[in-house]
Write a protein that holds these residues in place. Structure first.
Motif, mmCIF file in Angstrom:
data_model
loop_
_atom_site.group_PDB
_atom_site.id
_atom_site.type_symbol
_atom_site.label_atom_id
_atom_site.label_comp_id
_atom_site.label_asym_id
_atom_site.label_seq_id
_atom_site.Cartn_x
_atom_site.Cartn_y
_atom_site.Cartn_z
ATOM 1 N N LEU A 22 48.022 -33.546 25.228
ATOM 2 C CA LEU A 22 48.101 -33.829 23.793
ATOM 3 C C LEU A 22 47.598 -35.231 23.426
ATOM 4 N N PRO A 23 48.071 -36.303 24.074
ATOM 5 C CA PRO A 23 47.558 -37.635 23.704
ATOM 6 C C PRO A 23 46.068 -37.812 23.998
ATOM 7 N N LEU A 24 45.574 -37.081 25.004
ATOM 8 C CA LEU A 24 44.143 -37.153 25.306
ATOM 9 C C LEU A 24 43.319 -36.609 24.146
ATOM 10 N N LEU A 25 43.755 -35.471 23.584
ATOM 11 C CA LEU A 25 43.031 -34.881 22.455
ATOM 12 C C LEU A 25 43.078 -35.795 21.235
ATOM 13 N N GLY A 27 43.494 -38.984 21.327
ATOM 14 C CA GLY A 27 42.680 -40.164 21.668
ATOM 15 C C GLY A 27 41.199 -39.918 21.462
ATOM 16 N N LEU A 28 40.728 -38.724 21.826
ATOM 17 C CA LEU A 28 39.322 -38.381 21.611
ATOM 18 C C LEU A 28 38.994 -38.333 20.125
ATOM 19 N N GLY A 29 39.936 -37.840 19.318
ATOM 20 C CA GLY A 29 39.722 -37.831 17.869
ATOM 21 C C GLY A 29 39.614 -39.237 17.308
ATOM 22 N N LEU A 30 40.501 -40.130 17.760
ATOM 23 C CA LEU A 30 40.460 -41.518 17.296
ATOM 24 C C LEU A 30 39.168 -42.202 17.752
ATOM 25 N N TRP A 31 38.715 -41.873 18.962
ATOM 26 C CA TRP A 31 37.468 -42.458 19.471
ATOM 27 C C TRP A 31 36.283 -42.036 18.614
ATOM 28 N N GLN A 32 36.250 -40.785 18.202
ATOM 29 C CA GLN A 32 35.170 -40.312 17.342
ATOM 30 C C GLN A 32 35.220 -40.996 15.973
ATOM 31 N N GLU A 206 28.693 -38.707 9.897
ATOM 32 C CA GLU A 206 29.296 -37.443 9.505
ATOM 33 C C GLU A 206 29.514 -36.506 10.711
ATOM 34 N N LYS A 207 28.605 -36.577 11.673
ATOM 35 C CA LYS A 207 28.757 -35.713 12.839
ATOM 36 C C LYS A 207 29.929 -36.168 13.695
ATOM 37 N N HIS A 208 30.091 -37.494 13.813
ATOM 38 C CA HIS A 208 31.246 -38.015 14.548
ATOM 39 C C HIS A 208 32.543 -37.600 13.859
ATOM 40 N N LEU A 209 32.552 -37.620 12.512
ATOM 41 C CA LEU A 209 33.743 -37.191 11.772
ATOM 42 C C LEU A 209 34.029 -35.711 12.018
ATOM 43 N N GLY A 210 32.969 -34.911 12.121
ATOM 44 C CA GLY A 210 33.145 -33.493 12.429
ATOM 45 C C GLY A 210 33.765 -33.282 13.802
ATOM 46 N N TYR A 211 33.286 -34.058 14.788
ATOM 47 C CA TYR A 211 33.867 -33.965 16.127
ATOM 48 C C TYR A 211 35.323 -34.424 16.118
ATOM 49 N N ALA A 212 35.621 -35.490 15.353
ATOM 50 C CA ALA A 212 36.995 -35.981 15.259
ATOM 51 C C ALA A 212 37.912 -34.888 14.694
ATOM 52 N N PHE A 213 37.438 -34.199 13.649
ATOM 53 C CA PHE A 213 38.229 -33.111 13.054
ATOM 54 C C PHE A 213 38.520 -32.029 14.090
ATOM 55 N N GLN A 214 37.518 -31.706 14.916
ATOM 56 C CA GLN A 214 37.713 -30.673 15.933
ATOM 57 C C GLN A 214 38.776 -31.086 16.950
ATOM 58 N N TRP A 215 38.701 -32.361 17.414
ATOM 59 C CA TRP A 215 39.693 -32.829 18.386
ATOM 60 C C TRP A 215 41.098 -32.831 17.782
ATOM 61 N N PHE A 216 41.213 -33.309 16.532
ATOM 62 C CA PHE A 216 42.522 -33.334 15.889
ATOM 63 C C PHE A 216 43.045 -31.914 15.642
ATOM 64 N N MET A 218 42.403 -29.268 17.515
ATOM 65 C CA MET A 218 42.880 -28.757 18.800
ATOM 66 C C MET A 218 44.213 -29.389 19.178
ATOM 67 N N ALA A 219 44.341 -30.692 18.886
ATOM 68 C CA ALA A 219 45.601 -31.368 19.186
ATOM 69 C C ALA A 219 46.741 -30.793 18.343
ATOM 70 N N SER A 220 46.466 -30.530 17.079
ATOM 71 C CA SER A 220 47.491 -29.968 16.199
ATOM 72 C C SER A 220 47.902 -28.571 16.654
ATOM 73 N N ALA A 221 46.898 -27.771 17.036
ATOM 74 C CA ALA A 221 47.192 -26.419 17.518
ATOM 75 C C ALA A 221 48.026 -26.479 18.800
ATOM 76 N N LEU A 222 47.681 -27.408 19.683
ATOM 77 C CA LEU A 222 48.441 -27.558 20.924
ATOM 78 C C LEU A 222 49.869 -28.006 20.637
ATOM 79 N N LEU A 223 50.038 -28.917 19.677
ATOM 80 C CA LEU A 223 51.374 -29.388 19.310
ATOM 81 C C LEU A 223 52.235 -28.232 18.796
ATOM 82 N N CYS A 224 51.662 -27.408 17.935
ATOM 83 C CA CYS A 224 52.390 -26.236 17.424
ATOM 84 C C CYS A 224 52.773 -25.290 18.557
#
Length: 242
Positions: A22-25, A27-32, A206-216, A218-224
């Motif tokens: 979870l923190p890895l996902l 973290g990847l979102g924040l990096w993007q 904008e592409k980095h923001l799109g990748y960030a949304f994807q990571w977040f 996945m992280a949200s889905a994993l948290l649920c």
């Protein structure tokens, strides 16, 4: 150990693995998001740079940004480099990089523009580098030190030389002159036919923001999923105790 206990233990192992992931996902979102901000600042520096009469020294430059300059000096007409594998609109070509000696005596690299490569990679483009005193206008950036790449044969006597990246140390050694770690990308053409539509960044913010949304996402889905599985494991544990 019963099958129920074994299954419960396996579920707990999966749950713990999810907690680690979870923190890895996130973290990847924040990096993007950080990369998107860096690209936005780079584009702003390219668009907002104002002309100057003096070339800033490297220590005065901010890495990852551009500053506009107007310089006077001469180009080395006989010895220049072909920066290989530069893609424009899906077509592969070279960027022509020449040594520029400013009137003050400083030496920098000037990127004269892009030219389409021949289908026969053994045929190199012929470029007529202008002679005599030149006034150049462009945007200067600090050359970042990249990964070591193979394929650059700077020991051959023949010019121009095909290179894969700007390695100031090797290029200075081959030219037998100290070159500052700066590259000037022309905004006003010196050589007819060369493309000056510079790709400032290789990926838009904008592409980095799109990748960030994807990571977040996945992280949200994993948290649920973790919350649901924890509740289920807890209920099973209570059921076993009854």
């Amino acid at each position: 150990m019963s099958k129920v206990q074994s299954g419960s233990g396996f579920k707990w192992m999966l749950w713990i693995s999810g907690i680690v992931l979870l923190p890895l996902l996130f973290g990847l979102g924040l990096w993007q998001l950080d990369r998107a901000e860096q690209k936005r600042e780079l584009l702003d520096s390219w668009q907002q740079a104002k002309p100057s009469q003096e070339l800033p020294l490297e220590q005065e430059m901010t890495r990852g940004s551009y500053k506009a300059v107007i310089l006077k000096g001469v180009l080395d007409r006989e010895r220049y480099f072909l920066l290989d594998n530069r893609v424009r609109n899906g077509r592969v070509g070279y960027e022509i990089v020449a040594l520029f000696i400013e009137d003050s005596g400083r030496s920098v690299l000037v990127n004269l523009g892009w030219v389409l490569a021949s289908l026969d990679r053994g045929v190199l483009p012929e470029v007529e580098v202008p002679k005599g005193q030149q006034t150049i206008s462009g945007s200067v950036r600090v050359i970042e030190k990249g990964f070591a790449l193979s394929g650059d044969d700077l020991e051959e006597e023949q010019w121009p030389k095909v290179i894969q990246q700007l390695d100031v140390g090797k290029m200075s050694s081959r030219l037998v002159i100290d070159i500052e770690s700066l590259e000037i990308r022309l905004t006003e053409p010196l050589v007819p036919g060369l493309d000056l539509n510079w790709p400032v960044v290789n990926m838009k913010p904008e592409k980095h923001l799109g990748y960030a949304f994807q990571w977040f996402a996945m992280a949200s889905a994993l948290l649920c999923l973790l919350i649901w599985s924890a509740v289920k494991i807890r209920k099973e544990a209570i059921y076993e105790q009854v």
